[in-house]
Design an enzyme around this catalytic site. Structure first.
Site, PDB file in Angstrom:
ATOM      1  N   ASP A  86      42.695  45.470  35.045  1.00 36.70           N
ATOM      2  CA  ASP A  86      42.822  44.989  33.671  1.00 36.70           C
ATOM      3  C   ASP A  86      43.084  43.493  33.680  1.00 36.70           C
ATOM      4  O   ASP A  86      43.527  42.928  34.692  1.00 36.70           O
ATOM      5  CB  ASP A  86      43.924  45.739  32.927  1.00 36.70           C
ATOM      6  CG  ASP A  86      45.317  45.379  33.422  1.00 36.70           C
ATOM      7  OD1 ASP A  86      45.545  45.530  34.638  1.00 36.70           O
ATOM      8  OD2 ASP A  86      46.167  44.956  32.616  1.00 36.70           O
ATOM      9  N   GLU A 123      48.529  46.450  34.030  1.00 31.75           N
ATOM     10  CA  GLU A 123      49.517  45.527  34.579  1.00 31.75           C
ATOM     11  C   GLU A 123      49.778  44.374  33.624  1.00 31.75           C
ATOM     12  O   GLU A 123      50.935  43.970  33.412  1.00 31.75           O
ATOM     13  CB  GLU A 123      49.047  44.992  35.934  1.00 31.75           C
ATOM     14  CG  GLU A 123      50.120  44.280  36.738  1.00 31.75           C
ATOM     15  CD  GLU A 123      50.305  42.811  36.366  1.00 31.75           C
ATOM     16  OE1 GLU A 123      51.378  42.259  36.656  1.00 31.75           O
ATOM     17  OE2 GLU A 123      49.377  42.226  35.752  1.00 31.75           O
TER      18      GLU A 123
END
Length: 462
Positions: A102, A169
């Site tokens: 991500d 994250e």
């Protein structure tokens, strides 16, 4: 590292160096495809399908490189973590290769000099959101494994491998942090390579040994039942935006030091120095603008707390009216160094905000998230092997630094696998501008870090 330098390599190092170099064209192609996925883990901004496509790409790519036990695992925050494994040969250790797929949102599209979601080469660097943080590390892992397979052939990997690539994250919603304690055996490893940091500078191999923790809150101030005309009521009516500005000003002194009541702000960093002029260049500080804080850049970055206002809810300049604001809010990020308890820091920050809100305005403080600082243990056979691998890959000894960023997962891994060695490293360095417009990666960092990882995996089990 030049071809002349490679003459002194031992045969295995020379073979791996050549193999990594051969795969760099594919690394660029892979990174271009990964960057094209708009994998921001916030469905309010981008479709969740973009994250799912990125996750599946990562799972398929590592399965193709010999980690055939690959799949997507749902985590408690609704995102997917990729786990891909191959078993360790008898008596050999298992190494976890961590990364995340991500990315941060683009922020200001107009500030980008190249297309956000299209990998673009410019002045020797590769630009695009996630090119460094952290898709560059995904590609680095792949390149290392491809080089190992080229050199080792059908022998298989010399150690067990567990690839872990999480999908939230950057949002800090803790999906993998809650997943790990519930899946201890699935992820059990002897050594954990947390590849979401990087080097002090391009070409300077670096271990990150400390991470600051973080406390995120949203503070909202309310003063009126509705907006009121500034001409008719201004001067006596309490302005929520003015109250917020007053409150935020109490969080820094005139020198720029963070001043949360009761929170120490005079700690000293005793590791590598960060020359002010180098920091100014790395941080793109404008000419004539002073650095903030009464300590050195290393003190301020790695040893002391730092309060940043991440965002403010207030009318934009264009379209604003002559009105007193009834409500205003700010999102605050407090970074805390090792040795500071995050729960206590949250209490101190909350008490400070309540105490310093002016005019008895209504104040609401919402806790978004809390993460503990981290300090890696020195020494150990894995650290020794990685030091040798970095020195061979870069042609110089590794150094150490701290990092202002927080990776709460490090503490989860340390608690869950107390005997595992945890090392933080990767392809990111100051010029990458991670989390900002115009993020980029230096491809030589992918190449050298891939070589170092391949060398480490080849030698760790010797």
């Amino acid at each position: 590292m030049t071809d002349t330098d490679a003459v002194a390599d031992d045969p295995r190092t020379a073979a791996l160096r050549a193999a990594v170099r051969k795969h760099m064209a594919r690394a660029k192609t892979d990174l271009a495809e990964l960057v094209s996925f708009k994998s921001v883990a916030d469905p309010r901004q981008f479709p969740a399908a973009e994250c799912r496509k990125a996750a599946q790409w990562v799972a398929d790519a590592f399965a193709a490189e010999g980690l055939s036990d690959a799949g997507l695992y749902a985590t408690p925050d609704g995102t997917d973590t990729v786990v891909a494994r191959c078993a360790a040969p008898a008596g050999k250790p298992t190494v976890m290769l961590y990364c995340h797929y991500d990315v941060q949102p683009p922020l200001d599209d107009a500030a980008w000099h190249t297309p956000v979601w299209q990998l673009t080469e410019r002045d020797g660097r590769w630009y695009g959101r996630g090119a460094a943080d952290c898709k560059g590390n995904v590609v680095m892992h792949l390149t290392a494994l491809r080089a190992l397979r080229d050199v080792l052939g059908d022998k298989g990997f010399p150690v067990g491998l567990t690839l872990v690539s999480e999908g939230s994250e950057e949002q800090g919603t803790g999906g993998l942090e809650r997943f790990v304690p519930e899946n201890v055996d699935l992820l059990r490893s002897d050594t954990i390579l947390m590849c979401d940091t990087g080097n002090f500078a391009v070409g300077v191999p670096t271990f990150t040994e400390t991470l600051r923790g973080n406390v995120n809150v949203v503070v909202t101030i309310e003063t009126l039942g509705s907006p009121m005309h500034s001409g008719m009521f201004g001067g006596a009516a309490p302005d929520a935006l003015a109250a917020l500005i007053h409150l935020l000003a109490t969080l820094r002194d005139e020198h720029g030091n963070t001043t949360v009541d009761g929170l120490a702000n005079d700690q000293v960093w005793d590791g590598v120095r960060y020359p002010p002029e180098q920091f100014r260049a790395d941080a793109t500080v404008l000419p004539g603008v002073e650095l903030v804080g009464s300590g050195t850049p290393a003190d301020m970055l790695w040893a002391r707390p730092a309060l940043t206002v991440l965002g403010i809810d207030a009318p934009k300049v264009i379209g604003s009216s002559a009105a007193i604001q009834p409500t205003a809010a700010a999102r605050l990020n407090l970074r805390i160094p090792p040795g500071t308890d995050p729960g206590q820091a949250l209490q101190l920050l909350t008490a400070h905000l309540e105490r310093h809100t002016p005019w008895h305005a209504r104040v609401t403080i919402e806790t978004e998230g809390v993460g503990a600082p981290f300090e890696s243990a020195a020494g150990g056979p894995a650290r020794t092997a990685m030091e040798a691998a970095l020195a061979a890959a870069y042609g110089r000894p590794a150094t150490t630094e701290g990092q202002g960023g927080a990776i709460p997962l490090c503490n989860v891994f340390a608690d869950t696998y107390p005997d595992a060695e945890i090392m933080l490293l990767g392809v990111e360095e100051p010029k990458c501008l991670i989390h900002a417009p115009n993020e980029s990666v230096d491809p030589t960092e992918i190449e050298h870090m891939a070589l170092a990882e391949a060398l480490f995996l080849a030698s760790y089990a010797d």
